[in-house]
Design an enzyme around this catalytic site. Structure first.
Site, mmCIF file in Angstrom:
data_model
loop_
_atom_site.group_PDB
_atom_site.id
_atom_site.type_symbol
_atom_site.label_atom_id
_atom_site.label_comp_id
_atom_site.label_asym_id
_atom_site.label_seq_id
_atom_site.Cartn_x
_atom_site.Cartn_y
_atom_site.Cartn_z
ATOM 1 N N GLN A 106 42.295 26.143 49.179
ATOM 2 C CA GLN A 106 42.618 25.494 50.453
ATOM 3 C C GLN A 106 41.466 25.681 51.441
ATOM 4 O OE1 GLN A 106 45.578 27.120 53.306
ATOM 5 N NE2 GLN A 106 46.658 25.193 52.971
ATOM 6 N N GLY B 188 55.621 30.657 47.791
ATOM 7 C CA GLY B 188 54.689 31.611 48.360
ATOM 8 C C GLY B 188 55.125 33.037 48.096
ATOM 9 N N TYR C 58 46.871 24.427 62.383
ATOM 10 C CA TYR C 58 45.422 24.658 62.409
ATOM 11 C C TYR C 58 44.704 23.354 62.800
ATOM 12 C CZ TYR C 58 46.886 29.106 60.609
ATOM 13 O OH TYR C 58 47.524 30.322 60.487
HETATM 14 C C1 FMN Z 1 51.375 36.171 53.650
HETATM 15 C C2 FMN Z 1 51.374 34.671 53.836
HETATM 16 C C3 FMN Z 1 50.184 34.001 54.035
HETATM 17 C C4 FMN Z 1 50.165 32.604 54.153
HETATM 18 N N1 FMN Z 1 48.954 31.950 54.264
HETATM 19 C C5 FMN Z 1 48.920 30.603 54.205
HETATM 20 C C6 FMN Z 1 47.670 29.910 54.099
HETATM 21 O O1 FMN Z 1 46.600 30.498 53.977
HETATM 22 N N2 FMN Z 1 47.713 28.554 54.106
HETATM 23 C C7 FMN Z 1 48.883 27.853 54.196
HETATM 24 O O2 FMN Z 1 48.874 26.619 54.199
HETATM 25 N N3 FMN Z 1 50.065 28.484 54.253
HETATM 26 C C8 FMN Z 1 50.120 29.840 54.234
HETATM 27 N N4 FMN Z 1 51.322 30.487 54.203
HETATM 28 C C9 FMN Z 1 52.552 29.691 54.046
HETATM 29 C C10 FMN Z 1 52.915 29.591 52.565
HETATM 30 O O3 FMN Z 1 51.983 28.788 51.845
HETATM 31 C C11 FMN Z 1 54.332 28.996 52.402
HETATM 32 O O4 FMN Z 1 54.324 27.695 52.952
HETATM 33 C C12 FMN Z 1 55.380 29.819 53.091
HETATM 34 O O5 FMN Z 1 55.251 31.196 52.757
HETATM 35 C C13 FMN Z 1 56.797 29.359 52.703
HETATM 36 O O6 FMN Z 1 56.977 29.488 51.311
HETATM 37 P P1 FMN Z 1 57.829 30.726 50.693
HETATM 38 O O7 FMN Z 1 59.159 30.730 51.405
HETATM 39 O O8 FMN Z 1 57.917 30.404 49.244
HETATM 40 O O9 FMN Z 1 57.062 31.982 50.993
HETATM 41 C C14 FMN Z 1 51.372 31.887 54.125
HETATM 42 C C15 FMN Z 1 52.573 32.575 53.959
HETATM 43 C C16 FMN Z 1 52.594 33.938 53.789
HETATM 44 C C17 FMN Z 1 53.911 34.651 53.539
#
Ligand code: FMN
Length: 370
Positions: free
Chosen positions: A105, A322, A184
């Protein structure tokens, strides 16, 4: 068709362009702040990603295409030869572990940045500060007012996305994900509350989608559409974003980019019952990766399987998770066998350095594996 395939749609192999995916589970991009201070990926990061090589597709965490785009301390970057070499060790480790393709990304923070992190005043579509504090090496600080981007800044940023995409391919990634989500820089151009420009990049929907579209076109010109993915998060209010006209803007964005044969569209915060989800699915002709909304405090006991399968039934091709991958290096194996998932251990910081809470989540004992 095997018993497994009929029982677990998530585990049915798939294709992403020329790539064969072992299953439909995608590791969502997650910033973990484990890079060197200059943004170079580390051997520990290679170990972390290699542990998760059984994901059908890994989308590696946000990486900044230039210095001013840096958001927080110790995030990864991709604008020097050292950055390229750092990421190369990660892709090699995942390949050596038998992994599938990896995308990276590319994220520019825009107003989500701080001079104490990047050494520079953040830039954004308009001089409107983030209405939140921001993490810096000396703790959380009030956000500063970003400098409004000039036409030259816009051209340079588009160029830097393309250059980072080239570096990503050189580093062994199958492609890049253009980050137009989560408040962002690209999202700041899309949303009316962060974009007050009166030039060709502000005002109408047609103008507000221009910057994201120019970035996509530049990345396509550099590495090809089959290597270019796009992430959006319609309606997500993170980082002070208000997508007041999401129901019109996102269809317009997808209509402007739907015929370019991109590798995929990645929809964050996807809700299957939502009218907008159905509309976007109808418009987008290619692969749709959907990231379900799981509870904010803890991942569900089924690791997100139920939410994932409901999105697949609603038309998603691949499912990004995630935190389930964060806490379960062998998530695929656990879903396959119905083994319990590790919860996210909140006491282990998500965004601090070192192996704790990063590479120390346990895998199933060998005797539990069929
Ligand atoms: C620790 C952490 C870091 C994340 N960093 C990013 C990132 O770098 N880019 C992004 O688009 N989303 C980021 N997210 C969002 C995740 O990609 C995802 O959309 C979000 O955690 C929801 O999915 P989940 O419920 O399966 O965790 C981050 C989420 C977490 C928990």
């Amino acid at each position: 068709m095997t018993f497994e395939a009929t029982t677990f749609p998530l585990l049915v192999p798939a294709r992403l362009g020329a790539h064969a995916l072992a299953n439909r589970l995608v590791m969502a991009p997650m910033t973990r702040n484990r890079a060197e201070a200059d943004g170079t990926a580390t051997p520990l990061m290679a170990e972390y990603y290699a542990q998760r090589a059984s994901a059908g597709l890994i989308i590696a965490e946000a990486s900044t295409p230039n210095a001013v785009g840096q958001t927080y301390p110790n995030i990864t970057a991709l604008h020097t030869d050292a950055h390229t070499a750092g990421w190369r060790q990660v892709t090699k480790a995942v390949q050596a572990a038998g992994g599938g393709p990896m995308f990276l990304q590319i994220q520019h923070g825009g107003r989500v940045g701080h001079p104490d992190n990047s050494g520079l005043t953040p830039i954004a579509p308009s001089p409107i500060p983030l209405p939140e504090t921001i993490h810096t090496p000396t703790g959380r600080q009030a956000a500063v007012t970003p400098r409004e981007m000039t036409a030259e800044d816009i051209r340079n940023t588009v160029r830097d996305f393309a250059a980072a995409a080239r570096r990503a391919v050189d580093a062994g990634f199958a492609g890049v994900e253009v980050h137009s989500a989560n408040g962002y820089l690209l999202h700041q151009f899309l949303a009316p509350n962060t974009n007050h420009r009166i030039d060709a990049y502000g005002g109408s929907i047609e103008n507000r989608i221009r910057f994201t579209t120019e970035v996509i076109d530049a990345v396509i010109a550099e590495i090809g559409a089959h290597r270019t993915g796009l992430r959006i998060s319609p309606g997500n209010t993170v980082n002070g974003i208000t997508d007041t006209d999401a129901n019109l803007l996102y269809p317009a964005l997808l209509e402007a980019n739907g015929d370019k044969d991109l590798a995929y569209l990645h929809l964050a915060f996807a809700t299957p019952a939502q009218a907008l989800f159905n509309r976007l699915r109808d418009i987008w002709p290619g692969t749709l990766i959907a990231n379900p909304v799981l509870p904010a405090d803890q991942i569900p006991a089924d690791g997100g399987k139920d939410a994932a399968e409901r999105l697949m039934a609603a038309g998603a091709d691949l499912i990004a998770l995630g935190r389930p991958f964060l806490a379960n290096p062998d998530l695929v194996q656990r879903l396959r066998t119905g083994a319990p998932v590790n919860p996210v251990r909140a006491k282990y910081a998500m965004y601090t350095g070192g192996p704790t809470g990063y590479t120390d989540y346990p895998v199933l004992a060998a005797h539990n594996c069929p």
